[in-house]
Design a protein around this motif. Structure first.
Motif, PDB file in Angstrom:
ATOM      1  N   PHE A 281      42.298  38.657  51.608  1.00  0.00           N
ATOM      2  CA  PHE A 281      42.512  38.168  50.246  1.00  0.00           C
ATOM      3  C   PHE A 281      43.939  38.439  49.765  1.00  0.00           C
ATOM      4  O   PHE A 281      44.139  39.059  48.726  1.00  0.00           O
ATOM      5  CB  PHE A 281      41.510  38.830  49.292  1.00  0.00           C
ATOM      6  CG  PHE A 281      40.084  38.671  49.717  1.00  0.00           C
ATOM      7  CD1 PHE A 281      39.416  37.485  49.483  1.00  0.00           C
ATOM      8  CD2 PHE A 281      39.417  39.695  50.359  1.00  0.00           C
ATOM      9  CE1 PHE A 281      38.103  37.322  49.889  1.00  0.00           C
ATOM     10  CE2 PHE A 281      38.107  39.545  50.764  1.00  0.00           C
ATOM     11  CZ  PHE A 281      37.437  38.353  50.527  1.00  0.00           C
ATOM     12  N   PRO A 282      44.942  37.958  50.487  1.00  0.00           N
ATOM     13  CA  PRO A 282      46.319  38.310  50.126  1.00  0.00           C
ATOM     14  C   PRO A 282      46.807  37.676  48.827  1.00  0.00           C
ATOM     15  O   PRO A 282      47.728  38.190  48.203  1.00  0.00           O
ATOM     16  CB  PRO A 282      47.134  37.793  51.313  1.00  0.00           C
ATOM     17  CG  PRO A 282      46.320  36.664  51.856  1.00  0.00           C
ATOM     18  CD  PRO A 282      44.889  37.089  51.658  1.00  0.00           C
ATOM     19  N   ASP A 283      46.205  36.576  48.388  1.00  0.00           N
ATOM     20  CA  ASP A 283      46.723  35.863  47.215  1.00  0.00           C
ATOM     21  C   ASP A 283      45.815  35.929  45.998  1.00  0.00           C
ATOM     22  O   ASP A 283      46.050  35.223  45.017  1.00  0.00           O
ATOM     23  CB  ASP A 283      46.971  34.392  47.573  1.00  0.00           C
ATOM     24  CG  ASP A 283      48.039  34.246  48.640  1.00  0.00           C
ATOM     25  OD1 ASP A 283      48.995  35.038  48.616  1.00  0.00           O
ATOM     26  OD2 ASP A 283      47.912  33.357  49.486  1.00  0.00           O
ATOM     27  N   SER A 284      44.787  36.751  46.022  1.00  0.00           N
ATOM     28  CA  SER A 284      43.859  36.764  44.892  1.00  0.00           C
ATOM     29  C   SER A 284      44.553  37.195  43.598  1.00  0.00           C
ATOM     30  O   SER A 284      44.295  36.637  42.539  1.00  0.00           O
ATOM     31  CB  SER A 284      42.648  37.646  45.185  1.00  0.00           C
ATOM     32  OG  SER A 284      43.048  38.978  45.441  1.00  0.00           O
ATOM     33  N   ASP A 285      45.449  38.165  43.670  1.00  0.00           N
ATOM     34  CA  ASP A 285      46.184  38.581  42.477  1.00  0.00           C
ATOM     35  C   ASP A 285      47.099  37.475  41.972  1.00  0.00           C
ATOM     36  O   ASP A 285      47.267  37.309  40.765  1.00  0.00           O
ATOM     37  CB  ASP A 285      47.027  39.829  42.761  1.00  0.00           C
ATOM     38  CG  ASP A 285      46.194  41.094  42.839  1.00  0.00           C
ATOM     39  OD1 ASP A 285      45.014  41.066  42.443  1.00  0.00           O
ATOM     40  OD2 ASP A 285      46.730  42.118  43.307  1.00  0.00           O
ATOM     41  N   ALA A 286      47.691  36.721  42.881  1.00  0.00           N
ATOM     42  CA  ALA A 286      48.611  35.648  42.490  1.00  0.00           C
ATOM     43  C   ALA A 286      47.874  34.573  41.691  1.00  0.00           C
ATOM     44  O   ALA A 286      48.415  34.034  40.728  1.00  0.00           O
ATOM     45  CB  ALA A 286      49.269  35.034  43.722  1.00  0.00           C
TER      46      ALA A 286
ATOM     47  N   ALA B 296      35.558  40.840  47.724  1.00  0.00           N
ATOM     48  CA  ALA B 296      35.755  39.551  47.049  1.00  0.00           C
ATOM     49  C   ALA B 296      35.196  39.590  45.629  1.00  0.00           C
ATOM     50  O   ALA B 296      35.850  39.127  44.686  1.00  0.00           O
ATOM     51  CB  ALA B 296      35.093  38.435  47.849  1.00  0.00           C
ATOM     52  N   LEU B 297      34.019  40.137  45.470  1.00  0.00           N
ATOM     53  CA  LEU B 297      33.407  40.197  44.139  1.00  0.00           C
ATOM     54  C   LEU B 297      34.152  41.162  43.221  1.00  0.00           C
ATOM     55  O   LEU B 297      34.290  40.901  42.021  1.00  0.00           O
ATOM     56  CB  LEU B 297      31.931  40.572  44.254  1.00  0.00           C
ATOM     57  CG  LEU B 297      31.056  39.522  44.931  1.00  0.00           C
ATOM     58  CD1 LEU B 297      29.652  40.063  45.171  1.00  0.00           C
ATOM     59  CD2 LEU B 297      31.036  38.233  44.129  1.00  0.00           C
TER      60      LEU B 297
ATOM     61  N   ALA C 216      37.666  41.675  38.547  1.00  0.00           N
ATOM     62  CA  ALA C 216      38.917  42.173  37.962  1.00  0.00           C
ATOM     63  C   ALA C 216      39.724  41.014  37.368  1.00  0.00           C
ATOM     64  O   ALA C 216      40.250  41.114  36.251  1.00  0.00           O
ATOM     65  CB  ALA C 216      39.737  42.917  39.011  1.00  0.00           C
ATOM     66  N   ALA C 217      39.830  39.915  38.103  1.00  0.00           N
ATOM     67  CA  ALA C 217      40.556  38.744  37.595  1.00  0.00           C
ATOM     68  C   ALA C 217      39.867  38.173  36.365  1.00  0.00           C
ATOM     69  O   ALA C 217      40.526  37.827  35.378  1.00  0.00           O
ATOM     70  CB  ALA C 217      40.647  37.678  38.689  1.00  0.00           C
ATOM     71  N   GLN C 218      38.559  38.091  36.416  1.00  0.00           N
ATOM     72  CA  GLN C 218      37.798  37.558  35.283  1.00  0.00           C
ATOM     73  C   GLN C 218      38.046  38.391  34.029  1.00  0.00           C
ATOM     74  O   GLN C 218      38.236  37.848  32.936  1.00  0.00           O
ATOM     75  CB  GLN C 218      36.319  37.576  35.663  1.00  0.00           C
ATOM     76  CG  GLN C 218      35.394  36.955  34.655  1.00  0.00           C
ATOM     77  CD  GLN C 218      33.961  36.945  35.184  1.00  0.00           C
ATOM     78  OE1 GLN C 218      33.741  36.619  36.352  1.00  0.00           O
ATOM     79  NE2 GLN C 218      33.031  37.294  34.337  1.00  0.00           N
ATOM     80  N   ARG C 219      38.063  39.704  34.173  1.00  0.00           N
ATOM     81  CA  ARG C 219      38.320  40.579  33.023  1.00  0.00           C
ATOM     82  C   ARG C 219      39.735  40.388  32.469  1.00  0.00           C
ATOM     83  O   ARG C 219      39.937  40.360  31.256  1.00  0.00           O
ATOM     84  CB  ARG C 219      38.100  42.036  33.412  1.00  0.00           C
ATOM     85  CG  ARG C 219      36.646  42.388  33.543  1.00  0.00           C
ATOM     86  CD  ARG C 219      36.474  43.826  33.947  1.00  0.00           C
ATOM     87  NE  ARG C 219      35.080  44.203  33.909  1.00  0.00           N
ATOM     88  CZ  ARG C 219      34.573  45.217  34.577  1.00  0.00           C
ATOM     89  NH1 ARG C 219      35.367  45.966  35.338  1.00  0.00           N
ATOM     90  NH2 ARG C 219      33.301  45.504  34.486  1.00  0.00           N
ATOM     91  N   GLU C 220      40.718  40.278  33.364  1.00  0.00           N
ATOM     92  CA  GLU C 220      42.100  40.070  32.922  1.00  0.00           C
ATOM     93  C   GLU C 220      42.236  38.733  32.187  1.00  0.00           C
ATOM     94  O   GLU C 220      42.908  38.644  31.161  1.00  0.00           O
ATOM     95  CB  GLU C 220      43.054  40.102  34.111  1.00  0.00           C
ATOM     96  CG  GLU C 220      43.242  41.468  34.722  1.00  0.00           C
ATOM     97  CD  GLU C 220      44.168  41.407  35.922  1.00  0.00           C
ATOM     98  OE1 GLU C 220      45.200  40.718  35.839  1.00  0.00           O
ATOM     99  OE2 GLU C 220      43.855  42.051  36.938  1.00  0.00           O
ATOM    100  N   ILE C 221      41.629  37.717  32.725  1.00  0.00           N
ATOM    101  CA  ILE C 221      41.683  36.386  32.099  1.00  0.00           C
ATOM    102  C   ILE C 221      41.002  36.423  30.734  1.00  0.00           C
ATOM    103  O   ILE C 221      41.525  35.886  29.758  1.00  0.00           O
ATOM    104  CB  ILE C 221      41.056  35.328  33.031  1.00  0.00           C
ATOM    105  CG1 ILE C 221      41.934  35.140  34.275  1.00  0.00           C
ATOM    106  CG2 ILE C 221      40.854  34.000  32.301  1.00  0.00           C
ATOM    107  CD1 ILE C 221      41.246  34.398  35.410  1.00  0.00           C
TER     108      ILE C 221
END
Length: 160
Positions: A20-25, A83-84, A89-94
């Motif tokens: 998952f190298p680009d999940s943060d991007a 992955a989850l 984490a992304a969902q919370r940031e968004i």
């Protein structure tokens, strides 16, 4: 050889991170789209624009690696957990950014629901597409269109 492995894995927190190298991007691109929104754009417009921007610049969706990642997601609990965890984490940031940028339209709960609808639609559509059709040799434009269609459907209740 051990020195090479130590150096290689020194760049990643865990072996699962390699997948998952680009999940943060992707999360950062979505947050940037929210932060840099046009004043005439509503939350759904911003999220769909972010999705389009990511889809245009992300060549991974139809790649063989995406297919491998999905197979591992379904068969290796540690990969699924990673992955989850990244998705949450992304969902919370968004959700936080949506609430900050649209405070009159979205309280914390509705911002979280909207972010969840976005991430759920994207991940659900990709899971269905990759699970049924596979991505090896799949047309990336077709995948993008189907993900966009699923996301529009999931975000429809928030359209004004």
């Amino acid at each position: 050889m051990a020195g090479y492995a130590d150096s290689f894995f020194g760049y990643f927190a865990g072996k699962e991170d390699i997948l998952f190298p680009d999940s943060d991007a992707r999360a950062r691109a979505t947050i940037a789209a929210i932060s840099d929104r046009d004043p005439t754009e509503g939350p759904v417009d911003v999220l769909l624009r972010a999705l389009d921007t990511i889809a245009e610049s992300d060549a991974d969706m139809g790649s063989p690696m995406a297919s491998v990642r999905m197979r591992l997601f379904h068969t290796v609990p540690a990969v699924r957990g990673k992955a989850l965890q990244d998705q949450l984490a992304a969902q919370r940031e968004i959700a936080r950014e949506l609430h900050v940028v649209f405070p009159d339209e979205l309280d914390r709960v509705t911002a979280a629901a909207l972010a969840g609808a976005l991430t759920g639609a994207v991940s659900g559509a990709l899971d269905a597409l990759m699970g049924e059709e596979g991505t090896a040799g799949a047309d990336a434009d077709h995948l993008r269109a189907r993900v966009r269609q699923a996301t529009e459907l999931a975000l429809r209740p928030w359209r004004h």
